[in-house]
Write a protein that holds these residues in place. Structure first.
Motif, PDB file in Angstrom:
ATOM      1  N   ALA A   1      11.212   6.244   2.715  1.00  0.00           N
ATOM      2  CA  ALA A   1      11.916   4.959   2.628  1.00  0.00           C
ATOM      3  C   ALA A   1      13.416   5.186   2.524  1.00  0.00           C
ATOM      4  N   GLN A   2      14.167   4.525   3.400  1.00  0.00           N
ATOM      5  CA  GLN A   2      15.638   4.589   3.422  1.00  0.00           C
ATOM      6  C   GLN A   2      16.172   5.997   3.688  1.00  0.00           C
TER       7      GLN A   2
ATOM      8  N   LEU B   1       0.829  -1.201   0.000  1.00  0.00           N
ATOM      9  CA  LEU B   1       0.000   0.000   0.000  1.00  0.00           C
ATOM     10  C   LEU B   1       0.868   1.257   0.000  1.00  0.00           C
ATOM     11  N   ALA B   2       1.920   1.254   0.833  1.00  0.00           N
ATOM     12  CA  ALA B   2       2.825   2.399   0.881  1.00  0.00           C
ATOM     13  C   ALA B   2       3.524   2.600  -0.458  1.00  0.00           C
ATOM     14  N   TYR B   3       3.926   1.505  -1.090  1.00  0.00           N
ATOM     15  CA  TYR B   3       4.562   1.576  -2.406  1.00  0.00           C
ATOM     16  C   TYR B   3       3.608   2.174  -3.440  1.00  0.00           C
TER      17      TYR B   3
ATOM     18  N   THR C   1       6.006   7.962   3.225  1.00  0.00           N
ATOM     19  CA  THR C   1       5.847   6.954   4.273  1.00  0.00           C
ATOM     20  C   THR C   1       7.176   6.668   4.957  1.00  0.00           C
ATOM     21  N   THR C   2       7.219   6.946   6.246  1.00  0.00           N
ATOM     22  CA  THR C   2       8.367   6.606   7.088  1.00  0.00           C
ATOM     23  C   THR C   2       8.013   5.463   8.026  1.00  0.00           C
ATOM     24  N   VAL C   3       6.785   5.474   8.551  1.00  0.00           N
ATOM     25  CA  VAL C   3       6.312   4.369   9.386  1.00  0.00           C
ATOM     26  C   VAL C   3       5.070   3.751   8.758  1.00  0.00           C
ATOM     27  N   LEU C   4       5.000   2.428   8.807  1.00  0.00           N
ATOM     28  CA  LEU C   4       3.823   1.701   8.331  1.00  0.00           C
ATOM     29  C   LEU C   4       2.756   1.626   9.420  1.00  0.00           C
TER      30      LEU C   4
ATOM     31  N   ALA D   1      12.353   6.768  -3.211  1.00  0.00           N
ATOM     32  CA  ALA D   1      11.687   5.990  -2.164  1.00  0.00           C
ATOM     33  C   ALA D   1      10.854   4.869  -2.773  1.00  0.00           C
ATOM     34  N   LYS D   2      10.166   5.156  -3.848  1.00  0.00           N
ATOM     35  CA  LYS D   2       9.331   4.154  -4.513  1.00  0.00           C
ATOM     36  C   LYS D   2      10.196   3.008  -5.055  1.00  0.00           C
ATOM     37  N   ASP D   3      11.351   3.362  -5.636  1.00  0.00           N
ATOM     38  CA  ASP D   3      12.274   2.351  -6.135  1.00  0.00           C
ATOM     39  C   ASP D   3      12.777   1.477  -4.987  1.00  0.00           C
ATOM     40  N   ALA D   4      13.101   2.105  -3.851  1.00  0.00           N
ATOM     41  CA  ALA D   4      13.579   1.347  -2.691  1.00  0.00           C
ATOM     42  C   ALA D   4      12.510   0.391  -2.175  1.00  0.00           C
TER      43      ALA D   4
END
Length: 503
Positions: free
Chosen positions: A244-245, A34-36, A251-254, A44-47
Protein backbone atom coordinates in the motif's frame (compact mmCIF):
# COMPACT_ATOMS: atom_id res chain seq x y z
CA UNK A 1 -38.45 0.50 -30.63
CA UNK A 2 -37.41 1.94 -27.25
CA UNK A 3 -37.10 5.70 -26.99
CA UNK A 4 -34.41 7.19 -24.73
CA UNK A 5 -35.01 10.79 -23.70
CA UNK A 6 -31.98 13.05 -23.65
CA UNK A 7 -32.82 14.43 -20.20
CA UNK A 8 -32.87 10.89 -18.73
CA UNK A 9 -29.50 10.08 -20.31
CA UNK A 10 -27.89 13.39 -19.26
CA UNK A 11 -29.22 13.16 -15.71
CA UNK A 12 -28.07 9.54 -15.43
CA UNK A 13 -24.53 10.54 -16.46
CA UNK A 14 -24.56 13.38 -13.94
CA UNK A 15 -25.97 11.25 -11.13
CA UNK A 16 -23.50 8.45 -11.81
CA UNK A 17 -20.53 10.82 -11.57
CA UNK A 18 -21.81 12.27 -8.31
CA UNK A 19 -22.41 8.74 -7.03
CA UNK A 20 -18.91 7.47 -7.78
CA UNK A 21 -17.29 10.60 -6.38
CA UNK A 22 -18.26 9.50 -2.85
CA UNK A 23 -19.26 5.81 -3.02
CA UNK A 24 -16.80 2.98 -3.45
CA UNK A 25 -18.35 -0.13 -4.99
CA UNK A 26 -19.13 -2.98 -2.55
CA UNK A 27 -16.60 -5.32 -4.22
CA UNK A 28 -13.82 -2.77 -3.64
CA UNK A 29 -14.76 -2.21 0.01
CA UNK A 30 -14.76 -5.96 0.65
CA UNK A 31 -11.44 -6.49 -1.16
CA UNK A 32 -9.71 -3.60 0.61
CA UNK A 33 -11.02 -4.73 3.99
CA UNK A 34 -9.71 -8.25 3.35
CA UNK A 35 -6.31 -6.85 2.33
CA UNK A 36 -6.25 -4.68 5.46
CA UNK A 37 -7.05 -7.66 7.69
CA UNK A 38 -4.24 -9.71 6.13
CA UNK A 39 -1.59 -6.98 6.01
CA UNK A 40 1.45 -7.38 8.28
CA UNK A 41 3.39 -4.24 7.30
CA UNK A 42 2.55 -1.57 9.88
CA UNK A 43 2.87 1.47 7.55
CA UNK A 44 0.86 -0.29 4.82
CA UNK A 45 -1.81 -1.40 7.29
CA UNK A 46 -2.11 2.16 8.64
CA UNK A 47 -2.46 3.50 5.08
CA UNK A 48 -5.19 0.96 4.24
CA UNK A 49 -7.17 1.88 7.34
CA UNK A 50 -6.90 5.56 6.40
CA UNK A 51 -8.26 4.69 2.94
CA UNK A 52 -11.15 2.67 4.40
CA UNK A 53 -11.98 5.34 6.99
CA UNK A 54 -11.87 8.01 4.30
CA UNK A 55 -14.15 5.86 2.13
CA UNK A 56 -16.78 5.59 4.83
CA UNK A 57 -16.52 9.30 5.67
CA UNK A 58 -17.07 10.18 2.02
CA UNK A 59 -20.06 7.85 1.77
CA UNK A 60 -21.64 9.46 4.81
CA UNK A 61 -20.71 13.04 3.92
CA UNK A 62 -21.33 12.82 0.16
CA UNK A 63 -17.96 14.44 -0.55
CA UNK A 64 -15.23 13.19 -2.89
CA UNK A 65 -13.10 10.20 -1.93
CA UNK A 66 -10.12 11.89 -3.59
CA UNK A 67 -9.32 15.49 -4.47
CA UNK A 68 -8.47 14.31 -8.00
CA UNK A 69 -12.03 13.70 -9.12
CA UNK A 70 -10.73 12.34 -12.38
CA UNK A 71 -11.26 12.61 -16.09
CA UNK A 72 -14.46 10.98 -17.24
CA UNK A 73 -14.23 7.82 -19.34
CA UNK A 74 -17.45 6.34 -20.70
CA UNK A 75 -18.13 3.08 -22.55
CA UNK A 76 -21.60 3.14 -24.11
CA UNK A 77 -23.38 0.30 -25.88
CA UNK A 78 -26.44 1.43 -27.83
CA UNK A 79 -28.98 -1.15 -28.89
CA UNK A 80 -29.98 -1.13 -32.56
CA UNK A 81 -33.65 -0.94 -31.55
CA UNK A 82 -33.08 2.30 -29.60
CA UNK A 83 -34.38 5.67 -30.78
CA UNK A 84 -33.12 8.90 -29.25
CA UNK A 85 -35.43 11.75 -28.29
CA UNK A 86 -32.66 14.31 -28.67
CA UNK A 87 -31.21 16.92 -30.99
CA UNK A 88 -27.71 16.36 -29.54
CA UNK A 89 -25.03 13.81 -30.32
CA UNK A 90 -24.21 11.15 -27.73
CA UNK A 91 -20.91 12.90 -26.94
CA UNK A 92 -22.68 16.23 -26.49
CA UNK A 93 -25.14 14.65 -24.06
CA UNK A 94 -22.34 12.97 -22.15
CA UNK A 95 -20.48 16.27 -21.82
CA UNK A 96 -23.60 18.05 -20.64
CA UNK A 97 -23.99 15.43 -17.93
CA UNK A 98 -20.31 15.77 -16.98
CA UNK A 99 -20.58 19.55 -16.72
CA UNK A 100 -23.73 19.26 -14.63
CA UNK A 101 -22.08 16.80 -12.23
CA UNK A 102 -18.80 18.65 -11.79
CA UNK A 103 -20.49 22.01 -11.20
CA UNK A 104 -23.01 20.61 -8.71
CA UNK A 105 -23.46 23.18 -5.91
CA UNK A 106 -23.94 20.60 -3.16
CA UNK A 107 -20.90 18.54 -4.12
CA UNK A 108 -18.66 20.39 -6.60
CA UNK A 109 -16.02 18.18 -8.15
CA UNK A 110 -12.54 19.36 -9.08
CA UNK A 111 -12.19 20.28 -12.74
CA UNK A 112 -8.87 18.90 -13.98
CA UNK A 113 -9.23 18.82 -17.77
CA UNK A 114 -7.14 21.31 -19.74
CA UNK A 115 -7.47 22.28 -23.41
CA UNK A 116 -4.54 23.05 -25.72
CA UNK A 117 -2.54 20.27 -23.99
CA UNK A 118 0.68 21.00 -25.91
CA UNK A 119 0.33 24.76 -25.43
CA UNK A 120 -1.35 26.99 -22.86
CA UNK A 121 -3.10 24.11 -21.03
CA UNK A 122 -6.15 26.14 -20.05
CA UNK A 123 -8.57 24.54 -17.59
CA UNK A 124 -11.96 23.90 -19.21
CA UNK A 125 -13.64 24.75 -15.87
CA UNK A 126 -16.27 21.97 -15.92
CA UNK A 127 -14.08 18.89 -16.54
CA UNK A 128 -15.31 18.43 -20.10
CA UNK A 129 -14.80 16.87 -22.51
CA UNK A 130 -15.19 13.26 -21.46
CA UNK A 131 -13.43 10.38 -23.21
CA UNK A 132 -16.39 8.62 -24.85
CA UNK A 133 -16.46 5.25 -26.61
CA UNK A 134 -19.67 4.19 -28.36
CA UNK A 135 -20.55 0.74 -29.71
CA UNK A 136 -23.73 -0.22 -31.61
CA UNK A 137 -25.04 -3.62 -30.49
CA UNK A 138 -28.13 -5.78 -30.76
CA UNK A 139 -30.95 -4.98 -28.34
CA UNK A 140 -33.25 -2.23 -27.12
CA UNK A 141 -31.26 -0.75 -24.22
CA UNK A 142 -28.44 1.70 -23.65
CA UNK A 143 -25.72 0.24 -21.44
CA UNK A 144 -23.25 2.62 -19.80
CA UNK A 145 -20.03 1.96 -17.87
CA UNK A 146 -18.61 5.20 -16.54
CA UNK A 147 -15.44 5.95 -14.63
CA UNK A 148 -13.66 8.98 -13.19
CA UNK A 149 -9.99 8.21 -13.78
CA UNK A 150 -7.39 9.96 -11.63
CA UNK A 151 -4.27 11.39 -13.24
CA UNK A 152 -1.86 9.62 -10.88
CA UNK A 153 -2.97 6.18 -12.00
CA UNK A 154 -3.60 7.13 -15.63
CA UNK A 155 -0.03 8.44 -15.92
CA UNK A 156 1.29 4.95 -15.17
CA UNK A 157 -0.30 3.30 -18.23
CA UNK A 158 2.13 1.15 -20.20
CA UNK A 159 2.05 -0.39 -23.68
CA UNK A 160 4.28 -2.72 -25.66
CA UNK A 161 4.13 -4.92 -28.72
CA UNK A 162 5.94 -8.10 -27.75
CA UNK A 163 7.17 -10.80 -30.05
CA UNK A 164 4.65 -13.67 -29.98
CA UNK A 165 7.20 -15.88 -28.22
CA UNK A 166 7.88 -13.39 -25.41
CA UNK A 167 6.38 -13.59 -21.93
CA UNK A 168 3.49 -11.30 -21.01
CA UNK A 169 4.04 -12.03 -17.32
CA UNK A 170 7.74 -11.16 -17.44
CA UNK A 171 7.05 -7.83 -19.15
CA UNK A 172 4.36 -6.86 -16.63
CA UNK A 173 6.53 -7.86 -13.66
CA UNK A 174 9.31 -5.69 -15.07
CA UNK A 175 6.99 -2.68 -15.49
CA UNK A 176 5.12 -2.74 -12.16
CA UNK A 177 8.12 -1.71 -10.00
CA UNK A 178 9.01 0.96 -12.56
CA UNK A 179 5.52 2.43 -12.17
CA UNK A 180 6.30 3.29 -8.56
CA UNK A 181 3.53 4.17 -6.10
CA UNK A 182 2.13 7.25 -7.81
CA UNK A 183 -0.93 5.23 -8.83
CA UNK A 184 -1.86 4.83 -5.15
CA UNK A 185 -1.83 1.06 -4.60
CA UNK A 186 -3.50 -1.13 -3.61
CA UNK A 187 -5.83 -0.99 -6.56
CA UNK A 188 -6.79 -2.98 -9.63
CA UNK A 189 -4.63 -3.65 -12.68
CA UNK A 190 -6.33 -3.69 -16.07
CA UNK A 191 -4.61 -5.71 -18.80
CA UNK A 192 -5.42 -5.67 -22.51
CA UNK A 193 -3.95 -8.35 -24.77
CA UNK A 194 -4.20 -8.50 -28.55
CA UNK A 195 -5.91 -6.49 -31.24
CA UNK A 196 -3.91 -3.49 -32.37
CA UNK A 197 -2.09 -0.82 -30.35
CA UNK A 198 -5.21 1.25 -29.69
CA UNK A 199 -7.40 -1.83 -29.14
CA UNK A 200 -5.10 -3.24 -26.45
CA UNK A 201 -5.22 0.07 -24.56
CA UNK A 202 -9.02 0.16 -24.80
CA UNK A 203 -9.24 -3.42 -23.56
CA UNK A 204 -7.08 -2.59 -20.53
CA UNK A 205 -9.25 0.43 -19.68
CA UNK A 206 -12.49 -1.48 -20.18
CA UNK A 207 -11.19 -4.35 -18.02
CA UNK A 208 -11.04 -1.92 -15.08
CA UNK A 209 -14.83 -1.65 -15.21
CA UNK A 210 -15.22 -5.31 -14.24
CA UNK A 211 -15.98 -6.33 -10.61
CA UNK A 212 -13.25 -7.51 -8.25
CA UNK A 213 -13.62 -11.27 -7.95
CA UNK A 214 -10.11 -12.73 -7.75
CA UNK A 215 -10.77 -14.57 -4.47
CA UNK A 216 -13.77 -16.36 -5.98
CA UNK A 217 -11.65 -17.28 -9.00
CA UNK A 218 -8.85 -18.65 -6.80
CA UNK A 219 -11.33 -20.74 -4.80
CA UNK A 220 -13.03 -22.34 -7.83
CA UNK A 221 -9.92 -22.57 -9.99
CA UNK A 222 -9.25 -21.23 -13.52
CA UNK A 223 -11.17 -22.43 -16.56
CA UNK A 224 -9.13 -20.64 -19.25
CA UNK A 225 -5.67 -19.36 -20.04
CA UNK A 226 -6.80 -15.80 -19.24
CA UNK A 227 -8.00 -16.88 -15.78
CA UNK A 228 -4.68 -18.68 -15.22
CA UNK A 229 -2.88 -15.44 -16.15
CA UNK A 230 -5.01 -13.43 -13.73
CA UNK A 231 -4.09 -15.66 -10.80
CA UNK A 232 -0.41 -15.84 -11.78
CA UNK A 233 -0.12 -12.08 -12.10
CA UNK A 234 -2.07 -11.44 -8.89
CA UNK A 235 0.30 -13.70 -6.93
CA UNK A 236 3.52 -12.51 -8.56
CA UNK A 237 2.73 -8.78 -8.44
CA UNK A 238 1.84 -8.99 -4.76
CA UNK A 239 5.06 -10.94 -4.15
CA UNK A 240 7.02 -7.89 -5.36
CA UNK A 241 6.46 -6.42 -1.89
CA UNK A 242 5.55 -2.90 -3.06
CA UNK A 243 2.50 -2.74 -0.81
CA UNK A 244 0.00 0.00 0.00
CA UNK A 245 1.31 3.43 -1.07
CA UNK A 246 4.66 1.77 -1.85
CA UNK A 247 5.38 1.41 1.88
CA UNK A 248 6.17 -2.30 1.53
CA UNK A 249 3.66 -5.03 2.27
CA UNK A 250 1.67 -8.02 1.15
CA UNK A 251 -0.91 -6.43 -1.14
CA UNK A 252 -0.13 -4.25 -4.14
CA UNK A 253 -3.06 -5.27 -6.35
CA UNK A 254 -6.55 -6.23 -5.19
CA UNK A 255 -7.25 -7.91 -8.52
CA UNK A 256 -5.93 -8.27 -12.06
CA UNK A 257 -8.57 -7.94 -14.78
CA UNK A 258 -7.77 -9.08 -18.33
CA UNK A 259 -9.58 -8.70 -21.66
CA UNK A 260 -8.18 -10.09 -24.89
CA UNK A 261 -8.87 -9.89 -28.62
CA UNK A 262 -7.54 -11.68 -31.73
CA UNK A 263 -4.39 -10.13 -33.17
CA UNK A 264 -1.99 -10.39 -36.09
CA UNK A 265 0.16 -13.52 -36.16
CA UNK A 266 3.31 -11.38 -36.00
CA UNK A 267 2.16 -9.31 -33.01
CA UNK A 268 1.45 -9.53 -29.30
CA UNK A 269 0.17 -6.11 -28.16
CA UNK A 270 -0.06 -5.77 -24.37
CA UNK A 271 -1.33 -2.81 -22.36
CA UNK A 272 -1.57 -2.29 -18.60
CA UNK A 273 -3.49 0.48 -16.84
CA UNK A 274 -3.84 0.61 -13.06
CA UNK A 275 -6.81 1.90 -11.10
CA UNK A 276 -5.93 3.70 -7.88
CA UNK A 277 -7.42 3.27 -4.43
CA UNK A 278 -10.24 5.62 -5.46
CA UNK A 279 -11.38 3.09 -8.15
CA UNK A 280 -14.46 5.08 -9.22
CA UNK A 281 -16.76 3.38 -11.71
CA UNK A 282 -20.36 2.23 -12.03
CA UNK A 283 -22.57 0.51 -14.61
CA UNK A 284 -26.18 1.30 -15.46
CA UNK A 285 -28.74 0.60 -18.19
CA UNK A 286 -31.51 2.74 -19.66
CA UNK A 287 -34.60 1.09 -21.16
CA UNK A 288 -36.84 4.07 -21.84
CA UNK A 289 -38.44 3.99 -18.39
CA UNK A 290 -36.62 7.02 -16.99
CA UNK A 291 -33.19 7.75 -15.58
CA UNK A 292 -30.88 5.23 -13.92
CA UNK A 293 -31.51 4.17 -10.33
CA UNK A 294 -28.25 3.81 -8.39
CA UNK A 295 -28.34 1.99 -5.06
CA UNK A 296 -25.93 3.16 -2.31
CA UNK A 297 -23.66 0.50 -0.77
CA UNK A 298 -24.59 -1.03 2.57
CA UNK A 299 -22.97 1.04 5.34
CA UNK A 300 -22.25 -2.20 7.23
CA UNK A 301 -19.68 -3.21 4.59
CA UNK A 302 -16.89 -1.11 6.11
CA UNK A 303 -14.84 -2.47 9.02
CA UNK A 304 -15.94 -1.43 12.51
CA UNK A 305 -12.56 0.08 13.35
CA UNK A 306 -11.60 3.49 11.98
CA UNK A 307 -8.29 5.27 11.73
CA UNK A 308 -7.05 7.25 14.70
CA UNK A 309 -3.55 8.44 15.72
CA UNK A 310 -1.38 5.80 17.35
CA UNK A 311 0.32 6.23 20.72
CA UNK A 312 3.79 6.20 19.14
CA UNK A 313 3.04 9.10 16.81
CA UNK A 314 5.08 12.32 17.04
CA UNK A 315 3.32 15.69 17.36
CA UNK A 316 5.14 18.34 15.31
CA UNK A 317 4.44 22.09 15.18
CA UNK A 318 5.94 23.32 11.93
CA UNK A 319 6.61 26.85 13.16
CA UNK A 320 8.42 25.59 16.26
CA UNK A 321 11.02 23.33 14.65
CA UNK A 322 14.47 24.01 13.26
CA UNK A 323 16.43 22.22 10.56
CA UNK A 324 18.41 20.62 13.36
CA UNK A 325 15.21 18.97 14.62
CA UNK A 326 14.76 17.19 11.29
CA UNK A 327 17.78 15.02 12.10
CA UNK A 328 15.72 13.23 14.76
CA UNK A 329 13.11 12.11 12.23
CA UNK A 330 13.62 8.64 10.79
CA UNK A 331 12.07 6.84 7.83
CA UNK A 332 8.78 5.26 8.86
CA UNK A 333 8.10 7.72 11.69
CA UNK A 334 4.42 8.67 11.86
CA UNK A 335 3.89 12.39 12.46
CA UNK A 336 0.94 14.63 13.22
CA UNK A 337 1.64 18.07 11.76
CA UNK A 338 0.26 21.31 13.11
CA UNK A 339 0.96 24.85 11.96
CA UNK A 340 1.11 26.47 8.54
CA UNK A 341 2.05 24.86 5.23
CA UNK A 342 2.12 26.24 1.71
CA UNK A 343 0.67 24.37 -1.25
CA UNK A 344 2.12 24.22 -4.76
CA UNK A 345 1.70 21.87 -7.70
CA UNK A 346 3.16 21.72 -11.23
CA UNK A 347 1.71 24.98 -12.56
CA UNK A 348 2.68 26.99 -9.47
CA UNK A 349 6.25 25.67 -9.56
CA UNK A 350 6.48 26.51 -13.26
CA UNK A 351 5.23 30.04 -12.58
CA UNK A 352 7.77 30.50 -9.78
CA UNK A 353 10.54 29.44 -12.19
CA UNK A 354 9.29 31.91 -14.81
CA UNK A 355 9.24 34.81 -12.33
CA UNK A 356 12.76 33.96 -11.18
CA UNK A 357 14.02 33.84 -14.78
CA UNK A 358 12.53 37.31 -15.32
CA UNK A 359 14.10 38.49 -12.03
CA UNK A 360 10.66 39.49 -10.75
CA UNK A 361 9.67 39.49 -7.08
CA UNK A 362 7.94 36.37 -5.82
CA UNK A 363 4.56 36.83 -4.10
CA UNK A 364 5.43 34.20 -1.46
CA UNK A 365 8.28 33.70 1.03
CA UNK A 366 9.38 30.05 1.09
CA UNK A 367 12.15 30.24 3.71
CA UNK A 368 11.77 27.53 6.36
CA UNK A 369 8.38 26.47 4.99
CA UNK A 370 6.98 23.05 4.11
CA UNK A 371 5.36 22.71 0.68
CA UNK A 372 2.35 20.41 0.32
CA UNK A 373 1.78 19.14 -3.21
CA UNK A 374 -2.01 19.35 -3.48
CA UNK A 375 -4.84 20.73 -5.58
CA UNK A 376 -7.93 20.74 -3.33
CA UNK A 377 -11.60 20.44 -4.17
CA UNK A 378 -13.59 23.64 -3.64
CA UNK A 379 -15.14 24.03 -0.19
CA UNK A 380 -18.88 23.97 0.42
CA UNK A 381 -21.08 25.19 3.30
CA UNK A 382 -18.96 25.35 6.47
CA UNK A 383 -15.92 23.56 5.07
CA UNK A 384 -12.52 25.21 5.22
CA UNK A 385 -11.55 23.30 2.10
CA UNK A 386 -12.83 20.34 0.17
CA UNK A 387 -10.97 17.02 0.06
CA UNK A 388 -7.24 17.77 -0.14
CA UNK A 389 -5.09 14.67 -0.50
CA UNK A 390 -1.55 14.66 -1.89
CA UNK A 391 -0.55 14.56 -5.52
CA UNK A 392 2.40 12.59 -6.94
CA UNK A 393 5.55 14.21 -5.61
CA UNK A 394 8.06 13.17 -8.26
CA UNK A 395 6.44 15.47 -10.82
CA UNK A 396 8.04 18.27 -8.78
CA UNK A 397 11.47 16.61 -8.53
CA UNK A 398 13.17 18.84 -11.08
CA UNK A 399 12.02 21.93 -9.17
CA UNK A 400 13.67 20.85 -5.90
CA UNK A 401 17.02 22.67 -6.45
CA UNK A 402 15.10 25.89 -7.12
CA UNK A 403 12.90 25.47 -4.06
CA UNK A 404 15.85 24.72 -1.78
CA UNK A 405 17.58 27.85 -3.12
CA UNK A 406 14.46 29.72 -1.96
CA UNK A 407 14.86 28.25 1.52
CA UNK A 408 12.21 25.51 1.57
CA UNK A 409 12.56 23.26 4.62
CA UNK A 410 10.72 20.17 3.36
CA UNK A 411 7.97 18.79 1.15
CA UNK A 412 4.82 16.69 1.51
CA UNK A 413 3.27 14.55 -1.22
CA UNK A 414 2.65 10.96 -2.18
CA UNK A 415 4.77 8.17 -3.66
CA UNK A 416 8.50 7.94 -4.28
CA UNK A 417 11.09 10.55 -5.29
CA UNK A 418 13.76 9.97 -7.91
CA UNK A 419 17.45 9.46 -7.21
CA UNK A 420 18.39 13.06 -8.01
CA UNK A 421 15.60 14.33 -5.75
CA UNK A 422 16.82 12.11 -2.91
CA UNK A 423 20.31 13.54 -3.44
CA UNK A 424 18.91 17.09 -3.18
CA UNK A 425 16.96 16.23 -0.04
CA UNK A 426 20.04 14.76 1.62
CA UNK A 427 22.31 17.59 0.45
CA UNK A 428 19.98 20.19 1.95
CA UNK A 429 19.45 18.33 5.24
CA UNK A 430 15.78 18.17 4.37
CA UNK A 431 13.01 15.57 4.55
CA UNK A 432 10.15 14.33 2.42
CA UNK A 433 6.90 13.44 4.13
CA UNK A 434 4.08 11.47 2.54
CA UNK A 435 0.35 11.63 3.14
CA UNK A 436 -1.92 8.78 2.05
CA UNK A 437 -3.24 9.01 -1.48
CA UNK A 438 -6.90 8.00 -1.38
CA UNK A 439 -7.56 9.60 2.03
CA UNK A 440 -8.31 13.13 0.82
CA UNK A 441 -11.50 13.76 2.83
CA UNK A 442 -9.83 12.47 5.99
CA UNK A 443 -6.84 14.78 5.43
CA UNK A 444 -9.10 17.78 4.81
CA UNK A 445 -10.52 17.45 8.32
CA UNK A 446 -7.06 18.36 9.67
CA UNK A 447 -7.06 21.69 7.75
CA UNK A 448 -8.40 24.47 9.97
CA UNK A 449 -7.94 27.41 7.58
CA UNK A 450 -7.16 27.87 3.89
CA UNK A 451 -6.51 31.00 1.87
CA UNK A 452 -5.15 31.62 -1.61
CA UNK A 453 -1.99 33.74 -1.33
CA UNK A 454 -0.64 33.58 -4.90
CA UNK A 455 -1.61 32.78 -8.49
CA UNK A 456 -5.41 32.64 -8.06
CA UNK A 457 -5.74 32.40 -11.84
CA UNK A 458 -4.42 28.84 -11.59
CA UNK A 459 -7.60 27.64 -9.89
CA UNK A 460 -6.97 24.46 -7.92
CA UNK A 461 -3.24 24.84 -8.71
CA UNK A 462 -3.02 28.23 -6.94
CA UNK A 463 -0.74 28.57 -3.93
CA UNK A 464 -2.70 28.26 -0.70
CA UNK A 465 -1.62 28.68 2.87
CA UNK A 466 -3.16 25.91 4.94
CA UNK A 467 -3.22 25.91 8.70
CA UNK A 468 -3.34 22.31 9.86
CA UNK A 469 -3.93 20.58 13.14
CA UNK A 470 -2.78 16.97 13.54
CA UNK A 471 -2.40 16.23 9.84
CA UNK A 472 -1.19 12.59 9.50
CA UNK A 473 2.00 12.03 7.49
CA UNK A 474 4.94 9.65 7.45
CA UNK A 475 8.66 10.33 7.04
CA UNK A 476 9.39 8.76 3.65
CA UNK A 477 12.86 10.24 3.08
CA UNK A 478 14.95 11.43 6.02
CA UNK A 479 17.96 13.77 6.18
CA UNK A 480 20.27 10.81 5.60
CA UNK A 481 18.59 10.06 2.28
CA UNK A 482 17.00 6.82 3.49
CA UNK A 483 13.80 6.14 1.50
CA UNK A 484 10.94 3.86 2.53
CA UNK A 485 9.91 3.45 -1.10
CA UNK A 486 13.34 2.09 -1.99
CA UNK A 487 13.98 -0.06 1.07
CA UNK A 488 10.63 -1.44 2.26
CA UNK A 489 9.71 -3.44 -0.89
CA UNK A 490 13.04 -5.29 -0.59
CA UNK A 491 12.06 -6.40 2.92
CA UNK A 492 8.59 -7.59 1.86
CA UNK A 493 9.52 -9.14 -1.48
CA UNK A 494 8.44 -12.78 -1.93
CA UNK A 495 6.38 -12.83 1.28
CA UNK A 496 3.01 -14.50 0.77
CA UNK A 497 -0.44 -13.35 1.75
CA UNK A 498 -1.46 -15.63 4.64
CA UNK A 499 -3.84 -18.52 4.14
CA UNK A 500 -6.50 -16.87 6.31
CA UNK A 501 -7.41 -14.95 3.14
CA UNK A 502 -9.05 -18.09 1.84
CA UNK A 503 -10.98 -19.03 4.98
Amino acid sequence: MVQIRSRDFIQSISSALQYISYYHSPDFIKAMTLAYRNEESIPAKDAMLQILTNSQMSALGHRPICQDTGMVVVFIEVGMQVAWDSNQSIEEMVNQGVSQAYMNRDNPLRASMVSDPAGKRVNTKDNTPAITHVKIVQGNKVSVSIAAKGGGSENKAQFVILNPSESIVDWILEKIPQMGAGWCPPGVLGVGIGGSAEKAMLLAKEALMKPIDIQDLIKRGPNSRIEELRIELYDKINALGIGAQGYGGLTTVLDVKILDYPTHAASLPVAIIPNCAATRHVHFELDGEGEAKLIPPDLNLWPEESWSPKTNIKHIHLQKISREDLKDWKVGDLLLLSGKVLTARDAAHKKIATLLSLKEKLPVEFKDRFIYYVGPVDAIANEVTGPAGPTTANRMDHFLPMMYTLGMMGSIGKAERGDEAIHEIRKNNSVYLSAVGGAAYLVSKAITSAKIIAFPELGMEAIYEFEVENMPVMVSIDVRGESIHKDAPKIWKNKSIPLKEFL
